[in-house]
Write a protein that holds these residues in place. Structure first.
Motif, PDB file in Angstrom:
ATOM      1  N   TYR A   1      45.731  46.494  47.083  1.00  0.00           N
ATOM      2  CA  TYR A   1      44.782  45.526  47.658  1.00  0.00           C
ATOM      3  C   TYR A   1      45.479  44.177  47.839  1.00  0.00           C
ATOM      4  CZ  TYR A   1      40.911  42.095  47.568  1.00  0.00           C
ATOM      5  OH  TYR A   1      40.062  41.045  47.825  1.00  0.00           O
ATOM      6  N   GLY A   2      46.199  43.749  46.809  1.00  0.00           N
ATOM      7  CA  GLY A   2      46.885  42.455  46.894  1.00  0.00           C
ATOM      8  C   GLY A   2      48.031  42.450  47.886  1.00  0.00           C
ATOM      9  N   HIS A   3      48.611  43.631  48.156  1.00  0.00           N
ATOM     10  CA  HIS A   3      49.778  43.687  49.049  1.00  0.00           C
ATOM     11  C   HIS A   3      49.380  43.763  50.514  1.00  0.00           C
ATOM     12  CE1 HIS A   3      51.988  45.837  45.481  1.00  0.00           C
ATOM     13  NE2 HIS A   3      51.817  44.553  45.260  1.00  0.00           N
ATOM     14  N   THR A   4      48.068  44.041  50.772  1.00  0.00           N
ATOM     15  CA  THR A   4      47.689  44.206  52.193  1.00  0.00           C
ATOM     16  C   THR A   4      47.190  42.875  52.746  1.00  0.00           C
ATOM     17  OG1 THR A   4      45.498  44.910  51.463  1.00  0.00           O
ATOM     18  CG2 THR A   4      47.102  46.641  52.009  1.00  0.00           C
ATOM     19  N   PHE A   5      47.530  42.582  53.969  1.00  0.00           N
ATOM     20  CA  PHE A   5      47.099  41.324  54.599  1.00  0.00           C
ATOM     21  C   PHE A   5      46.335  41.588  55.893  1.00  0.00           C
ATOM     22  CE2 PHE A   5      49.175  38.682  51.569  1.00  0.00           C
ATOM     23  CZ  PHE A   5      50.241  39.456  51.113  1.00  0.00           C
ATOM     24  N   GLU A   6      46.514  42.809  56.452  1.00  0.00           N
ATOM     25  CA  GLU A   6      45.786  43.170  57.673  1.00  0.00           C
ATOM     26  C   GLU A   6      44.345  43.510  57.268  1.00  0.00           C
ATOM     27  OE1 GLU A   6      44.756  46.434  58.862  1.00  0.00           O
ATOM     28  OE2 GLU A   6      43.977  45.343  60.597  1.00  0.00           O
ATOM     29  N   ALA A   7      43.374  42.948  57.938  1.00  0.00           N
ATOM     30  CA  ALA A   7      41.962  42.993  57.526  1.00  0.00           C
ATOM     31  C   ALA A   7      41.465  44.416  57.283  1.00  0.00           C
ATOM     32  CB  ALA A   7      41.097  42.294  58.558  1.00  0.00           C
ATOM     33  N   ALA A   8      41.779  45.334  58.183  1.00  0.00           N
ATOM     34  CA  ALA A   8      41.230  46.693  58.064  1.00  0.00           C
ATOM     35  C   ALA A   8      41.798  47.388  56.826  1.00  0.00           C
ATOM     36  CB  ALA A   8      41.568  47.494  59.315  1.00  0.00           C
ATOM     37  N   ALA A   9      43.107  47.207  56.596  1.00  0.00           N
ATOM     38  CA  ALA A   9      43.741  47.850  55.425  1.00  0.00           C
ATOM     39  C   ALA A   9      43.190  47.247  54.138  1.00  0.00           C
ATOM     40  CB  ALA A   9      45.251  47.663  55.499  1.00  0.00           C
ATOM     41  N   LYS A  10      42.986  45.922  54.166  1.00  0.00           N
ATOM     42  CA  LYS A  10      42.464  45.240  52.966  1.00  0.00           C
ATOM     43  C   LYS A  10      41.050  45.738  52.657  1.00  0.00           C
ATOM     44  CE  LYS A  10      43.406  40.717  51.067  1.00  0.00           C
ATOM     45  NZ  LYS A  10      44.571  41.299  50.435  1.00  0.00           N
ATOM     46  N   ALA A  11      40.241  45.897  53.718  1.00  0.00           N
ATOM     47  CA  ALA A  11      38.864  46.379  53.547  1.00  0.00           C
ATOM     48  C   ALA A  11      38.876  47.795  52.969  1.00  0.00           C
ATOM     49  CB  ALA A  11      38.132  46.338  54.879  1.00  0.00           C
ATOM     50  N   ASP A  12      39.811  48.594  53.417  1.00  0.00           N
ATOM     51  CA  ASP A  12      39.900  49.986  52.937  1.00  0.00           C
ATOM     52  C   ASP A  12      40.269  50.020  51.453  1.00  0.00           C
ATOM     53  OD1 ASP A  12      42.178  52.654  52.996  1.00  0.00           O
ATOM     54  OD2 ASP A  12      40.004  52.859  53.201  1.00  0.00           O
ATOM     55  N   GLU A  13      41.243  49.203  51.058  1.00  0.00           N
ATOM     56  CA  GLU A  13      41.636  49.155  49.638  1.00  0.00           C
ATOM     57  C   GLU A  13      40.497  48.611  48.779  1.00  0.00           C
ATOM     58  OE1 GLU A  13      45.259  50.972  50.051  1.00  0.00           O
ATOM     59  OE2 GLU A  13      44.147  50.446  48.245  1.00  0.00           O
TER      60      GLU A  13
ATOM     61  N   ASN B   1      42.394  36.486  46.974  1.00  0.00           N
ATOM     62  CA  ASN B   1      41.860  37.862  47.023  1.00  0.00           C
ATOM     63  C   ASN B   1      40.920  38.180  45.869  1.00  0.00           C
ATOM     64  OD1 ASN B   1      43.421  38.720  44.781  1.00  0.00           O
ATOM     65  ND2 ASN B   1      45.131  39.330  46.101  1.00  0.00           N
ATOM     66  N   LEU B   2      40.816  37.262  44.895  1.00  0.00           N
ATOM     67  CA  LEU B   2      39.947  37.520  43.737  1.00  0.00           C
ATOM     68  C   LEU B   2      38.452  37.488  44.094  1.00  0.00           C
ATOM     69  CD1 LEU B   2      40.276  38.168  40.765  1.00  0.00           C
ATOM     70  CD2 LEU B   2      40.535  35.733  40.296  1.00  0.00           C
ATOM     71  N   PRO B   3      37.959  36.457  44.791  1.00  0.00           N
ATOM     72  CA  PRO B   3      36.498  36.412  45.080  1.00  0.00           C
ATOM     73  C   PRO B   3      35.952  37.639  45.800  1.00  0.00           C
ATOM     74  CG  PRO B   3      37.484  34.253  45.453  1.00  0.00           C
ATOM     75  CD  PRO B   3      38.627  35.203  45.230  1.00  0.00           C
TER      76      PRO B   3
END
Ligand SMILES: CC(=O)[C@@H](O)[C@H](O)COP(=O)(O)O
Ligand SMILES: NCC(=O)COP(=O)(O)O
Length: 248
Positions: free
Chosen positions: A164-176, A204-206
């Protein structure tokens, strides 16, 4: 429940070990963290002592025995090899977080395959609980792994939040984030406590806490230490506590 912040001081030890000098002082900075409202201190004493040394663990234990820090928690993370387990039995931390790290790893980068290690984990968990420690298992975001954690007797899971912390692209972050939410909900449904950690940041915490408000504790070191270079250590703790939803 409000998510609590445990500060991992591995990075301080890395900096200290650059020279044969006693500064930066882990104890002085741990004191700052606790005075700023951190719930406790986390260490990951690795076999090669690349950062946290056995002596540091004893000194932190002594700090947490001071009257002002009676309620602070000590979380020791590590692979369940005999040296680490014996140190845990000597120190008696409040929480032991078991991590499936090979000694050669540069950092923690995956959670347990619990079924593959069930007998060993069951025995180790009982051994740590025999002196009163709460045991947490480092886990990838996978709801199907959660019932196996219950079966081996751990009280908590620690969600590995690196992907989750390593992803920056919105869709990948949402998936994680969705995988973390599903795993937290599966653990909550089975009465397991939920911790989280690795590459968590003020940014990325909130969203993580919003998705999984049942997270009891986050342990954060790398990004908090980086932010402390800008804001100072006490203010960094305050900023991360606010990111956890705590009123400071
Ligand atoms: C288990 C985990 O994700 C971290 O707590 C880990 O301790 C980081 O270890 P390093 O500080 O050695 O990278
Ligand atoms: N368990 C996670 C931890 O203690 C610190 O991880 P990081 O914030 O240094 O990535």
């Amino acid at each position: 429940m409000t998510t609590q912040l445990s500060v991992n001081v591995n990075a301080i030890a890395y900096l200290r070990n650059r020279r044969d000098l006693p500064w930066p002082s882990i104890i002085d900075l741990a004191r700052l963290c606790l005075d700023a409202g951190a719930v406790g201190i986390t260490v990951h004493p690795r076999p090669d002592e690349r950062h946290i040394r056995t002596t540091d663990v004893h000194e932190i234990k002594a700090l947490l025995q001071e009257p002002a820090y009676q309620n602070a928690e000590f979380n020791m993370e590590g692979y369940p090899e005999e040296r680490f387990l014996a140190l845990c039995e000597e120190i008696k931390p409040d929480q032991v977080t078991l991590v499936p790290d090979d000694p050669s790893q540069s950092t923690s980068d995956h959670g347990w395959d619990v079924p593959a290690h069930a007998d060993m984990l069951s025995d180790v968990i009982a051994r740590m609980q025999s002196f009163g420690a709460r045991v947490s298992l480092f886990l990838d975001a996978d709801p199907d792994m959660v019932p196996h954690v219950k079966a081996v007797g751990a009280e908590r899971i620690e969600l590995y939040t690196g992907p989750y912390g390593h992803t920056f692209e919105a869709a990948a972050k949402a998936d994680e984030l969705a995988k973390l939410k599903a795993t937290a909900e599966a653990a909550d449904a089975l009465g397991l406590g939920i911790n989280a950690g690795h590459d968590l940041t003020i940014q990325n915490l909130p969203p993580l806490i919003e998705a999984a408000p049942m997270i009891a504790e986050v342990s954060i070191g790398h990004a908090l230490t980086a932010d402390a270079l800008t804001h100072g250590y006490a203010q960094a703790v305050t900023l991360y506590r606010q990111a956890c939803g705590q009123v400071t």
